[in-house]
Design an enzyme around this catalytic site. Structure first.
Site, PDB file in Angstrom:
ATOM      1  CE  LYS A 119      13.028 -12.395  -8.497  1.00 49.85           C
ATOM      2  NZ  LYS A 119      13.757 -12.192  -7.301  1.00 49.85           N
ATOM      3  CD  GLU A 142      16.316 -14.350  -6.296  1.00 47.81           C
ATOM      4  OE1 GLU A 142      15.723 -14.817  -5.315  1.00 47.81           O
ATOM      5  OE2 GLU A 142      16.033 -13.258  -6.787  1.00 47.81           O
ATOM      6  CD  GLU A 174       9.230 -12.607  -7.411  1.00 47.84           C
ATOM      7  OE1 GLU A 174       8.618 -12.028  -6.520  1.00 47.84           O
ATOM      8  OE2 GLU A 174      10.482 -12.601  -7.475  1.00 47.84           O
ATOM      9  CG  ASN A 210       0.148   2.166   3.815  1.00 46.78           C
ATOM     10  OD1 ASN A 210      -0.872   2.176   3.150  1.00 46.78           O
ATOM     11  ND2 ASN A 210       1.295   2.651   3.398  1.00 46.78           N
ATOM     12  N   GLY A 211      -1.059  -0.881   6.893  1.00 47.16           N
ATOM     13  CA  GLY A 211      -0.866  -1.687   8.103  1.00 47.16           C
ATOM     14  C   GLY A 211      -2.119  -2.501   8.377  1.00 47.16           C
ATOM     15  CE  LYS A 271      11.075  -3.822  -4.613  1.00 50.72           C
ATOM     16  NZ  LYS A 271      11.736  -4.974  -5.241  1.00 50.72           N
ATOM     17  NE  ARG A 306       7.116   0.566  -1.533  1.00 47.86           N
ATOM     18  CZ  ARG A 306       7.535   0.732  -0.287  1.00 47.86           C
ATOM     19  NH1 ARG A 306       6.807   0.343   0.722  1.00 47.86           N
ATOM     20  NH2 ARG A 306       8.690   1.282  -0.042  1.00 47.86           N
ATOM     21  CB  CYS A 336      -0.941   0.069   1.188  1.00 43.38           C
ATOM     22  SG  CYS A 336      -1.977  -1.357   1.404  1.00 43.38           S
ATOM     23  CG  HIS A 342      17.547 -37.659  -1.759  1.00 48.15           C
ATOM     24  ND1 HIS A 342      17.906 -38.899  -1.285  1.00 48.15           N
ATOM     25  CD2 HIS A 342      18.702 -37.046  -2.102  1.00 48.15           C
ATOM     26  CE1 HIS A 342      19.226 -39.023  -1.325  1.00 48.15           C
ATOM     27  NE2 HIS A 342      19.732 -37.906  -1.812  1.00 48.15           N
ATOM     28  CD1 TRP A 364      -0.689  -6.513  -2.578  1.00 49.08           C
ATOM     29  CD2 TRP A 364      -1.022  -6.905  -0.410  1.00 49.08           C
ATOM     30  NE1 TRP A 364      -0.437  -7.841  -2.344  1.00 49.08           N
ATOM     31  CE2 TRP A 364      -0.632  -8.114  -1.025  1.00 49.08           C
ATOM     32  CE3 TRP A 364      -1.284  -6.917   0.965  1.00 49.08           C
ATOM     33  CZ2 TRP A 364      -0.491  -9.315  -0.324  1.00 49.08           C
ATOM     34  CZ3 TRP A 364      -1.150  -8.113   1.664  1.00 49.08           C
ATOM     35  CH2 TRP A 364      -0.757  -9.285   1.017  1.00 49.08           C
TER      36      TRP A 364
END
Ligand code: F6R
Length: 612
Positions: free
Chosen positions: A485, A481, A488, A100-101, A607, A27, A2, A504, A74
Site C-alpha cells: 500500500k 500488504e 504504490e 483494450n488489450g 485498476k 482504469r 484502459c 537474515h 494506460w
C-alpha cells in the site's frame, strides 16, 4: 486497464461518453479521447493527460452526434501522447476504433500494411486494426470487423464506428471485457459496467470471440461465424451513488471507511447458526466432493495474493487442509504436479486480471475443479470458474485495493469454517467462530478510529525513503500488504518481511531514517516479536507498533520500546489481519497525501491488470 465507452441513440453522445470515461478513469489515466459521428462526419478529439484535459479541449472543439466511442488509456505501446491516445483512425478518417488489450502480432501486421503503402500515424498496436478494417471494408462494417478479428493474435475489447455506415456501433471481445447496456432507443458499450450507471441497469456481457452490433433501436450478439446468438440480459445491482466519492476526498479513503459495512455484506446470509457453519450458494461442489479435496491451490496477484496468504493460514489451521499459494503469473506457466483432488481457487477483486484468468483456464484444462472469489459480478473469472463466492464489497474504484482485501480475507475465513465443520471443528468451536465473526465489523470500525494518530505518525515520517513492515504468522501477509500500500501510492520504498527474517538480511537497511512498522500478534509468538522489535531499536531504527488493546503488560512494554504505538481492538488471532490492516491503509493514505501524490491514480498503475 484502459476504459472503453460507446453510445448510440437519440441523445448527444459527447456528454454521455465523458461521464462514462470519468467513471472508468481509474482504469487508466494517461490520455483520453473520443470520436463521434454526426451524419457522415467523424469528429475526433484526443488528448494526453487526464479526462479533465480532454474536457477542456472539448469546450473549444465540441464533438457533435448521437453515436460515438471513447477511451481512457494506460499506455502499452508508445508513450502517453496526443498522437497515441485512442481513438485511432484509418481510411482518411472514416473509421475510428478504441481498443483494450494487446495485439501480439502487431509488428508483422504493421510490416504487411506498410508494404501495401499504409502510413502509420502512431506507435500503437491498435492502429493496425483500424487499417485492417479499412482494407476489408466494402459496404458492411460488421463484416469487415468479422474478417479482421481472426488476423489478430493477442487480446482485445474493441469498439468501432465508420462514417461510411453512421448508424451502427460494432464491438468485439477476446480476453478483454465488454458489456452492452440496453436502454430505450439507445445502447451503450463499455469495458466495465460502472460506465453504464445512471443510464441503464440492463446489461449483456460479451463472451470471448463474440461481437456485438448496436443500433439506436436494437442490438445483436454474433458468434465467430457471424451467427446471431441468444444472450441473457442481466441486471446490475450497484446504484450510481456506490460509485461516487460522497463526502470523502478520495475513493481510497471512502473505501477504507466502507470496510465494516462491506464485511457485513460479505457475511450477510452466509453465517448459519443451525449448522454452526457458513453457507455458500455457488460453490457447485457437494459435501462429498469437498471432503475429498486433499489440497487447495490459491492463485492471485498483488493484494489478492496477500489475501490468499492469509487464507493459507486460515485453511490450514481451521480446516486442516494443505494450501499452496501461487502467483498467477508464475503458476500459469509452471507445470506443477497436482493430484486430481486439488481444487484451484482464484482470488481476484476485478475478476479480469489477465494472469489470474490464464491460471484458472490452465487449471480447468488440466481437469481441476476451479473456484473463484470475485468482487465484480459477471466478470470473466466469475463466469468461467466452476463455482465461487462473490465478495459483495461494492465497487472498488481507488486503484489501491482496500475493502476488497478485507472481504477476501473474510470470505476465506468463512470458507475455512465451512470446510473445518466438515472435518474436525466441533459445533461449539463453529458457534464461537460465528460469534467472533459477527463482532468483526464493529472491531474494524473501532480500528479505523486511529485516524488522527495515524495522520500524526505520517507527518513525522513523510520524508523517509525506506520503510520495513514486519509481522509473524497471520500478520506476515498483512506486513506485505502494508508495504505494498505504501509503495504504490506514496512511492516510498517499503518491504514486508516475517519479523524474524529481517535478521537474515534486511536488518542491514535499518538506521535512524528507516522506520519499521511492527505488527504485534495477540497469540503465542508475541514475545518473539518483541525480541525482534528490540533488535531494531538496538540499531537505532524508529519503531511504530500496532498492537491489540487490553493487555496492560504488553502496552507497558511497547510504550517503553516503540516510538509510536497504535492499539487496535482485541480479536481472535485468525481475525487480526482485518483489524491490523486498517491503520496500515490509513498510514499509506496519509503519507501519500502529505507527499502530494495522487492517491486514487498512482503513477504507472491502473485498476484491473488485463495485460500479461
Ligand atoms: C494493489 C492492487 C493490486 C491488485 C492486483 C490484482 O493495491 O490493487 O495489486 O490486487 O492487480 O487485482 P485483482 O484482485 O483485480 O485480480
Amino acid at each position: 486497464m484502459c476504459g472503453i465507452v460507446g453510445y448510440i441513440g437519440q441523445r448527444e453522445a459527447e456528454p454521455i461518453l465523458v461521464e462514462g470515461l470519468r467513471r472508468l478513469e481509474y482504469r487508466g489515466y494517461d490520455s483520453a479521447g473520443l470520436a463521434t459521428l454526426s451524419g457522415a462526419e467523424l469528429h475526433l478529439r484526443k488528448q494526453a493527460g487526464r479526462i479533465a484535459d480532454l474536457v477542456r479541449h472539448l469546450r473549444d472543439r465540441p464533438a457533435a452526434g448521437c453515436l460515438g466511442i471513447s477511451h481512457t488509456r494506460w499506455a502499452t505501446h508508445g508513450p502517453a501522447t496526443d498522437r497515441n491516445a485512442h481513438p485511432h483512425v484509418a481510411g482518411n478518417g472514416s473509421i475510428a476504433i478504441v481498443h483494450n488489450g494487446v495485439i501480439e502480432n502487431y509488428t508483422n501486421l504493421k510490416r504487411q500494411l506498410q508494404a501495401d503503402g499504409v502510413v502509420f500515424a502512431t506507435d500503437t498496436d491498435t492502429e493496425v486494426i483500424a487499417h485492417l478494417i479499412d482494407q476489408h471494408l466494402q459496404d458492411d462494417l460488421v463484416e469487415a470487423v468479422r474478417q479482421v478479428l481472426p488476423l489478430l493474435k493477442g487480446t482485445y475489447g474493441l469498439a468501432v464506428v465508420s462514417s461510411r455506415q453512421p448508424d451502427v456501433l460494432v464491438g468485439a471481445r477476446l480476453g478483454s471485457p465488454l458489456v452492452v447496456g440496453i436502454g430505450a432507443d439507445e445502447h451503450l458499450l463499455a469495458s466495465d459496467p460502472a460506465a453504464l450507471l445512471g443510464h441503464t441497469r440492463n446489461v449483456v456481457y460479451l463472451q470471448d470471440h463474440q461481437m456485438c452490433v448496436l443500433r439506436a433501436d436494437g442490438w445483436d450478439l454474433l458468434d465467430a461465424n457471424h451467427t446471431r446468438v441468444a444472450a441473457a440480459v442481466q441486471r446490475i445491482d450497484w446504484a450510481p451513488a456506490d460509485a461516487d466519492k460522497g463526502p470523502y476526498e478520495h475513493y481510497m479513503l471512502k473505501e477504507i471507511y466502507e470496510q465494516p459495512e462491506a464485511l457485513e455484506n460479505a457475511m450477510r446470509g452466509r453465517l448459519a447458526d443451525a449448522d454452526a457453519s457458513a453457507h455458500f450458494g455457488g460453490l457447485n461442489l457437494n459435501a462429498r466432493q469437498l471432503r475429498r479435496a486433499e489440497r487447495f491451490v490459491f492463485t492471485a496477484c498483488g493484494t489478492s495474493w496477500h489475501a490468499a496468504l492469509v487464507g493459507e493460514y486460515l485453511f490450514e489451521e481451521l480446516a486442516r487442509i494443505p494450501v499452496e499459494v501461487e502467483y498467477a503469473s508464475e503458476f500459469r506457466y509452471r507445470n506443477a504436479p497436482m493430484d486430481r483432488n486439488t481444487i484451484v481457487l482464484a482470488i481476484t477483486q476485478s475478476g479480469e486480471t489477465a494472469d489470474t484468468l490464464a491460471a484458472l483456464r490452465e487449471s480447468k484444462r488440466k481437469g481441476h475443479h476451479t473456484l473463484a472469489l470475485c468482487n465484480v459480478v459477471g466478470s470473466t473469472i466469475a463466469r468461467e470458474a466452476d463455482g465461487g463466492v462473490y465478495l459483495h464489497a461494492g465497487p472498488e474504484i481507488g486503484v489501491a485495493s482496500t475493502k476488497a482485501f478485507s472481504n477476501q480475507v473474510c470470505v476465506l475465513a468463512m470458507l475455512a469454517l465451512y470446510l473445518g465443520r466438515m472435518g474436525h471443528l466441533s459445533s461449539i468451536q463453529g458457534l464461537r467462530m460465528l460469534k467472533e465473526m459477527r463482532a468483526l465489523p464493529n472491531a474494524v470500525r473501532r480500528a479505523l478510529g486511529c485516524h488522527d494518530d495515524v495522520r500524526r505518525i505520517a507527518a513525522k515520517y513523510q520524508h523517509v525513503r525506506n520503510m520495513l513492515y514486519l509481522g509473524r504468522q497471520y500478520l506476515f501477509p498483512v506486513a506485505l500488504e502494508g508495504a505494498l500500500k505504501l509503495k504504490e501510492i506514496s512511492y516510498i520504498h517499503a518491504e514486508g518481511y516475517p519479523a524474524a527474517e529481517m535478521k537474515h538480511g534486511p536488518i542491514a537497511l535499518v538506521d535512524e531514517n528507516t522506520p519499521s512498522v511492527f505488527l504485534i500478534n495477540a497469540g503465542g509468538v508475541v514475545d518473539k516479536v518483541l525480541s525482534n522489535l528490540e533488535e531494531i531499536k538496538a540499531r537505532g531504527g524508529p519503531v511504530i507498533a500496532i498492537a491489540p488493546e487490553g493487555d496492560d503488560e504488553l502496552a507497558n512494554q511497547l510504550h517503553d520500546r516503540a516510538d509510536d504505538v497504535l492499539f487496535v481492538p482485541q480479536v481472535p488471532e485468525y481475525l487480526q489481519p482485518l483489524v491490523s490492516v486498517a491503520p496500515l491503509q490509513l498510514l499509506a493514505y496519509h503519507m501519500a497525501l502529505l507527499r502530494d501524490c495522487d492517491v486514487d491514480k498512482p503513477r504507472n498503475l491502473a485498476k484491473s491488470v488485463t495485460v500479461e
